[in-house]
Write a protein that holds these residues in place. Sequence first.
Motif, mmCIF file in Angstrom:
data_model
loop_
_atom_site.group_PDB
_atom_site.id
_atom_site.type_symbol
_atom_site.label_atom_id
_atom_site.label_comp_id
_atom_site.label_asym_id
_atom_site.label_seq_id
_atom_site.Cartn_x
_atom_site.Cartn_y
_atom_site.Cartn_z
ATOM 1 N N ILE A 39 -2.933 8.092 9.311
ATOM 2 C CA ILE A 39 -4.111 8.693 8.692
ATOM 3 C C ILE A 39 -3.653 9.613 7.564
ATOM 4 O O ILE A 39 -2.844 10.518 7.777
ATOM 5 C CB ILE A 39 -4.936 9.487 9.723
ATOM 6 C CG1 ILE A 39 -5.432 8.550 10.827
ATOM 7 C CG2 ILE A 39 -6.107 10.185 9.058
ATOM 8 C CD1 ILE A 39 -6.167 9.274 11.948
ATOM 9 N N GLY A 40 -4.187 9.378 6.362
ATOM 10 C CA GLY A 40 -3.753 10.149 5.203
ATOM 11 C C GLY A 40 -2.422 9.661 4.676
ATOM 12 O O GLY A 40 -1.557 10.453 4.277
ATOM 13 N N LEU A 68 -2.758 1.680 7.444
ATOM 14 C CA LEU A 68 -2.683 2.885 6.637
ATOM 15 C C LEU A 68 -4.085 3.244 6.172
ATOM 16 O O LEU A 68 -4.848 2.362 5.767
ATOM 17 C CB LEU A 68 -1.781 2.652 5.425
ATOM 18 C CG LEU A 68 -0.433 1.989 5.708
ATOM 19 C CD1 LEU A 68 0.293 1.673 4.420
ATOM 20 C CD2 LEU A 68 0.427 2.861 6.606
ATOM 21 N N LEU A 69 -4.421 4.535 6.218
ATOM 22 C CA LEU A 69 -5.735 4.985 5.780
ATOM 23 C C LEU A 69 -5.601 6.124 4.787
ATOM 24 O O LEU A 69 -4.848 7.074 5.022
ATOM 25 C CB LEU A 69 -6.579 5.478 6.962
ATOM 26 C CG LEU A 69 -7.094 4.431 7.935
ATOM 27 C CD1 LEU A 69 -6.200 4.380 9.151
ATOM 28 C CD2 LEU A 69 -8.519 4.759 8.374
ATOM 29 N N HIS A 86 0.954 -2.506 -3.068
ATOM 30 C CA HIS A 86 2.352 -2.101 -3.289
ATOM 31 C C HIS A 86 2.858 -1.226 -2.140
ATOM 32 O O HIS A 86 4.012 -1.351 -1.709
ATOM 33 C CB HIS A 86 2.489 -1.355 -4.611
ATOM 34 C CG HIS A 86 2.478 -2.244 -5.821
ATOM 35 N ND1 HIS A 86 3.209 -3.403 -5.902
ATOM 36 C CD2 HIS A 86 1.826 -2.135 -7.005
ATOM 37 C CE1 HIS A 86 3.014 -3.989 -7.068
ATOM 38 N NE2 HIS A 86 2.166 -3.235 -7.767
ATOM 39 N N VAL A 87 1.992 -0.322 -1.652
ATOM 40 C CA VAL A 87 2.390 0.528 -0.527
ATOM 41 C C VAL A 87 2.656 -0.332 0.703
ATOM 42 O O VAL A 87 3.649 -0.145 1.422
ATOM 43 C CB VAL A 87 1.309 1.589 -0.231
ATOM 44 C CG1 VAL A 87 1.680 2.392 1.013
ATOM 45 C CG2 VAL A 87 1.138 2.531 -1.421
ATOM 46 N N CYS A 88 1.775 -1.299 0.959
ATOM 47 C CA CYS A 88 1.975 -2.195 2.103
ATOM 48 C C CYS A 88 3.270 -2.985 1.965
ATOM 49 O O CYS A 88 3.996 -3.182 2.952
ATOM 50 C CB CYS A 88 0.783 -3.149 2.241
ATOM 51 S SG CYS A 88 -0.753 -2.350 2.745
ATOM 52 N N ALA A 105 -1.749 -3.325 6.728
ATOM 53 C CA ALA A 105 -3.022 -3.292 6.004
ATOM 54 C C ALA A 105 -3.308 -1.871 5.547
ATOM 55 O O ALA A 105 -2.821 -0.894 6.131
ATOM 56 C CB ALA A 105 -4.162 -3.797 6.888
ATOM 57 N N TYR A 106 -4.115 -1.761 4.475
ATOM 58 C CA TYR A 106 -4.507 -0.452 3.929
ATOM 59 C C TYR A 106 -6.028 -0.385 3.888
ATOM 60 O O TYR A 106 -6.682 -1.259 3.334
ATOM 61 C CB TYR A 106 -3.950 -0.272 2.509
ATOM 62 C CG TYR A 106 -3.704 1.176 2.139
ATOM 63 C CD1 TYR A 106 -4.769 2.084 2.047
ATOM 64 C CD2 TYR A 106 -2.420 1.647 1.891
ATOM 65 C CE1 TYR A 106 -4.542 3.412 1.729
ATOM 66 C CE2 TYR A 106 -2.185 2.972 1.562
ATOM 67 C CZ TYR A 106 -3.252 3.856 1.490
ATOM 68 O OH TYR A 106 -3.029 5.173 1.176
#
Length: 275
Positions: A39-40, A68-69, A86-88, A105-106
């Motif tokens: 979270i965050g 991811l959130l 890109h983060v994933c 997943a985002y």
Amino acid sequence: MVEIDDLLEKHRPSLTVPWSLHDVPAWARHFRPRNVIDIGAGLGAFTSSFIECLKHWSCLGDLRKVLLLDGEQALFGADPVQGAAHVCQAVRAKLGASAPDAEIAYDMRNVEVVGSYVHPLNDLPWQADLIVASHVTYYLGDGSGLDLVRSLGAHHLAPGGRIWVVIRRLHCPIYERRSRTLELMNREDPKPLDYAERFLAMAAQALPGLKILAHRTLRFAINRPEPERLRAIHLLMWRAPPDEVAFPDGWRATKEAARSATPFHEEHLVLGRAE
């Protein structure tokens, strides 16, 4: 703030996780989370660090999902969807062969405590075995983190699961000097509960069904060139870039805090739910 994560080097577990990569903490022994929620997560700096730790602690053998959130889409620039992808991809690379089939997943929606549930986690058909919430508690409920963690434990955490929370400490040079400066200015702290001391004092009575398994203070030296170090301290203290002319009291407090070898402290707490 992404800039603070960069200045504190949150992507480096040796600097931002208070447990050694090479010595499995008691709370992580025989812990094999299948579903993980961050979270965050932002741009994934601390995500990278805790994934690296879990990998070294041999916790990832059963991993199925990492969610991811973060609802602050401005983090990702002109193309939030591509930025989140890109983060994933970076998380996937960090997992490597430890969890080759895990789904990453985002979710770019804001987290809210609604009643006794946490939105958008109430949409999920599964519960998490590990929920990480680093420096997001200040934006929910009274800011202490108790409302968020209580709701997570009641509805969104699987039996035997863990919640890993990171909260700043009041008793460190940055916030002690900030408090004194506000007092001299005849101003009150607008969010006086946003500190780990409050969480620790209230956890036993405010979080039924959860137990603090471990907590440890991390003290940041902020080993950066002096202009960057001062900027990091000022951002942590005032959440705004330094401006000596417009805010001389704040700049003085920043320089006072900078005299300390470890000006910023945060608390890492791991809470468990009974089987």
